[in-house]
Design a protein around this motif. Structure first.
Motif, PDB file in Angstrom:
ATOM      1  N   LEU A   1       0.822  11.671  -6.198  1.00  0.00           N
ATOM      2  CA  LEU A   1       1.189  10.316  -6.050  1.00  0.00           C
ATOM      3  C   LEU A   1       0.384   9.334  -5.310  1.00  0.00           C
ATOM      4  N   ASN A   2      -0.136   8.391  -5.356  1.00  0.00           N
ATOM      5  CA  ASN A   2      -0.353   7.340  -4.564  1.00  0.00           C
ATOM      6  C   ASN A   2       0.629   6.727  -3.650  1.00  0.00           C
ATOM      7  N   VAL A   3       1.771   6.861  -4.103  1.00  0.00           N
ATOM      8  CA  VAL A   3       2.711   6.156  -3.326  1.00  0.00           C
ATOM      9  C   VAL A   3       3.509   7.088  -2.393  1.00  0.00           C
ATOM     10  N   ARG A   4       3.678   6.635  -1.121  1.00  0.00           N
ATOM     11  CA  ARG A   4       4.429   7.748  -0.264  1.00  0.00           C
ATOM     12  C   ARG A   4       5.860   6.794   0.323  1.00  0.00           C
ATOM     13  N   LYS A   5       6.424   7.646   1.136  1.00  0.00           N
ATOM     14  CA  LYS A   5       7.556   6.894   1.610  1.00  0.00           C
ATOM     15  C   LYS A   5       7.334   6.067   2.726  1.00  0.00           C
ATOM     16  N   ASP A   6       8.015   4.775   2.957  1.00  0.00           N
ATOM     17  CA  ASP A   6       8.019   3.715   3.692  1.00  0.00           C
ATOM     18  C   ASP A   6       6.508   2.801   3.058  1.00  0.00           C
ATOM     19  N   ASP A   7       5.859   2.980   2.057  1.00  0.00           N
ATOM     20  CA  ASP A   7       5.176   1.973   1.561  1.00  0.00           C
ATOM     21  C   ASP A   7       5.956   0.778   0.961  1.00  0.00           C
ATOM     22  N   ASN A   8       5.373  -0.436   1.232  1.00  0.00           N
ATOM     23  CA  ASN A   8       5.652  -1.296   0.629  1.00  0.00           C
ATOM     24  C   ASN A   8       5.107  -1.611  -0.807  1.00  0.00           C
TER      25      ASN A   8
ATOM     26  N   VAL B   1       4.772   0.971 -10.258  1.00  0.00           N
ATOM     27  CA  VAL B   1       4.568   0.132  -8.771  1.00  0.00           C
ATOM     28  C   VAL B   1       3.302   0.350  -8.528  1.00  0.00           C
ATOM     29  N   GLN B   2       2.947  -0.832  -7.609  1.00  0.00           N
ATOM     30  CA  GLN B   2       1.698  -0.788  -7.184  1.00  0.00           C
ATOM     31  C   GLN B   2       1.584  -1.147  -5.551  1.00  0.00           C
ATOM     32  N   ILE B   3       1.073  -0.456  -4.601  1.00  0.00           N
ATOM     33  CA  ILE B   3       1.088  -0.519  -3.163  1.00  0.00           C
ATOM     34  C   ILE B   3       0.526  -1.939  -2.696  1.00  0.00           C
ATOM     35  N   ILE B   4       1.369  -2.409  -1.885  1.00  0.00           N
ATOM     36  CA  ILE B   4       0.947  -3.799  -1.232  1.00  0.00           C
ATOM     37  C   ILE B   4      -0.040  -3.333   0.036  1.00  0.00           C
ATOM     38  N   CYS B   5      -1.071  -3.532  -0.045  1.00  0.00           N
ATOM     39  CA  CYS B   5      -1.955  -3.495   1.238  1.00  0.00           C
ATOM     40  C   CYS B   5      -1.640  -4.401   2.250  1.00  0.00           C
TER      41      CYS B   5
ATOM     42  N   GLY C   1      -2.655  -8.087   2.087  1.00  0.00           N
ATOM     43  CA  GLY C   1      -1.227  -8.458   1.275  1.00  0.00           C
ATOM     44  C   GLY C   1      -1.270  -8.621   0.056  1.00  0.00           C
ATOM     45  N   LYS C   2      -1.980  -8.081  -0.694  1.00  0.00           N
ATOM     46  CA  LYS C   2      -2.235  -7.982  -2.200  1.00  0.00           C
ATOM     47  C   LYS C   2      -1.803  -6.653  -2.801  1.00  0.00           C
ATOM     48  N   ALA C   3      -1.186  -6.550  -3.926  1.00  0.00           N
ATOM     49  CA  ALA C   3      -0.944  -5.380  -4.832  1.00  0.00           C
ATOM     50  C   ALA C   3      -2.413  -4.734  -5.381  1.00  0.00           C
ATOM     51  N   VAL C   4      -2.505  -3.703  -4.900  1.00  0.00           N
ATOM     52  CA  VAL C   4      -3.875  -2.992  -5.035  1.00  0.00           C
ATOM     53  C   VAL C   4      -3.819  -1.708  -5.632  1.00  0.00           C
ATOM     54  N   ARG C   5      -4.888  -1.496  -6.275  1.00  0.00           N
ATOM     55  CA  ARG C   5      -5.244   0.103  -6.674  1.00  0.00           C
ATOM     56  C   ARG C   5      -5.478   0.980  -5.331  1.00  0.00           C
ATOM     57  N   VAL C   6      -5.554   2.311  -5.275  1.00  0.00           N
ATOM     58  CA  VAL C   6      -5.526   3.212  -4.248  1.00  0.00           C
ATOM     59  C   VAL C   6      -6.886   3.842  -4.489  1.00  0.00           C
ATOM     60  N   ARG C   7      -7.761   4.199  -3.347  1.00  0.00           N
ATOM     61  CA  ARG C   7      -8.884   4.649  -3.568  1.00  0.00           C
ATOM     62  C   ARG C   7      -8.807   6.020  -2.394  1.00  0.00           C
ATOM     63  N   HIS C   8      -9.215   7.051  -2.764  1.00  0.00           N
ATOM     64  CA  HIS C   8      -8.917   8.369  -1.787  1.00  0.00           C
ATOM     65  C   HIS C   8     -10.484   8.303  -1.485  1.00  0.00           C
ATOM     66  N   GLN C   9     -10.419   8.770  -0.029  1.00  0.00           N
ATOM     67  CA  GLN C   9     -11.676   9.118   0.668  1.00  0.00           C
ATOM     68  C   GLN C   9     -11.450   9.817   1.786  1.00  0.00           C
ATOM     69  N   GLU C  10     -12.484  10.758   2.094  1.00  0.00           N
ATOM     70  CA  GLU C  10     -12.179  11.785   3.245  1.00  0.00           C
ATOM     71  C   GLU C  10     -12.873  11.175   4.680  1.00  0.00           C
TER      72      GLU C  10
ATOM     73  N   CYS D   1      -7.551   1.112   0.648  1.00  0.00           N
ATOM     74  CA  CYS D   1      -7.339  -0.283  -0.363  1.00  0.00           C
ATOM     75  C   CYS D   1      -8.509  -0.210  -1.037  1.00  0.00           C
ATOM     76  N   ALA D   2      -8.358  -0.343  -2.363  1.00  0.00           N
ATOM     77  CA  ALA D   2      -9.637  -0.739  -3.302  1.00  0.00           C
ATOM     78  C   ALA D   2     -10.264  -2.233  -3.346  1.00  0.00           C
ATOM     79  N   LYS D   3      -9.376  -3.025  -2.683  1.00  0.00           N
ATOM     80  CA  LYS D   3      -9.895  -4.569  -2.788  1.00  0.00           C
ATOM     81  C   LYS D   3     -10.463  -4.505  -1.268  1.00  0.00           C
ATOM     82  N   CYS D   4      -9.998  -4.196  -0.366  1.00  0.00           N
ATOM     83  CA  CYS D   4     -10.427  -4.952   1.019  1.00  0.00           C
ATOM     84  C   CYS D   4     -11.201  -3.491   1.773  1.00  0.00           C
ATOM     85  N   GLY D   5     -10.584  -2.275   1.496  1.00  0.00           N
ATOM     86  CA  GLY D   5     -11.236  -1.065   1.976  1.00  0.00           C
ATOM     87  C   GLY D   5     -10.737  -0.858   3.089  1.00  0.00           C
ATOM     88  N   ALA D   6      -9.582  -1.349   3.417  1.00  0.00           N
ATOM     89  CA  ALA D   6      -8.568  -0.799   4.675  1.00  0.00           C
ATOM     90  C   ALA D   6      -8.016   0.411   4.181  1.00  0.00           C
ATOM     91  N   SER D   7      -7.496   1.212   5.319  1.00  0.00           N
ATOM     92  CA  SER D   7      -6.525   2.381   5.252  1.00  0.00           C
ATOM     93  C   SER D   7      -5.178   2.068   5.211  1.00  0.00           C
TER      94      SER D   7
END
Length: 141
Positions: A4-11, A71-75, A79-88, A97-103
């Protein structure tokens, strides 16, 4: 569905259904069924029958799970609803965050801050001026 891209305590923001547009905190995530429990969303009525002579029957309002694709995660940074990118990052898988690149992972944010502080300290140590020693040319006599 195992990941899941969504975890507990995410907005998160609800994208479809009767509660479309609402935002809330994820109370629980179930990767097996692919469902999440969001605070204040998808309220269901549970009828509870009185079990004793002194008890009264009640109707309890509880949150019911919804599918994670709705549902979509709010960065937190943009502060926007964004898609999630995975990176090591530093050998750990992180959600980005797919829009701003923040973790999106709080643990990696704190690790990154600690690493940045350690890098700054190391940079200060290496930038201290060292005394230059003149080197004489060694001529064979």
């Amino acid at each position: 569905m195992n990941n899941l891209n969504v975890r507990k305590d995410d907005n998160v923001k609800v994208l479809t259904g009767k509660d479309k547009g609402k935002t809330g905190k994820v109370l629980a995530a179930d990767p097996k069924s692919g469902r999440v429990l969001v605070e204040g969303v998808n309220i269901a009525a549970h009828h509870r029958k009185a079990r004793g002579a002194g008890q009264q029957s009640t109707i309890a309002k509880v949150e019911a799970p919804i599918h994670s694709s709705n549902v979509q995660i709010i960065c937190p940074s943009c502060g926007k609803a964004v898609r999630v990118r995975h990176q090591e990052i530093d050998g750990k898988n992180a959600r980005i965050c797919a829009k701003c690149g923040a973790s999106l992972d709080a643990a990696l944010k704190s690790d990154k801050k600690k690493k940045d502080k350690a890098d700054k300290k190391a940079a200060k140590k290496t930038t201290k001026k060292k005394e230059e020693v003149p080197v004489e040319d060694g001529k064979a006599e």
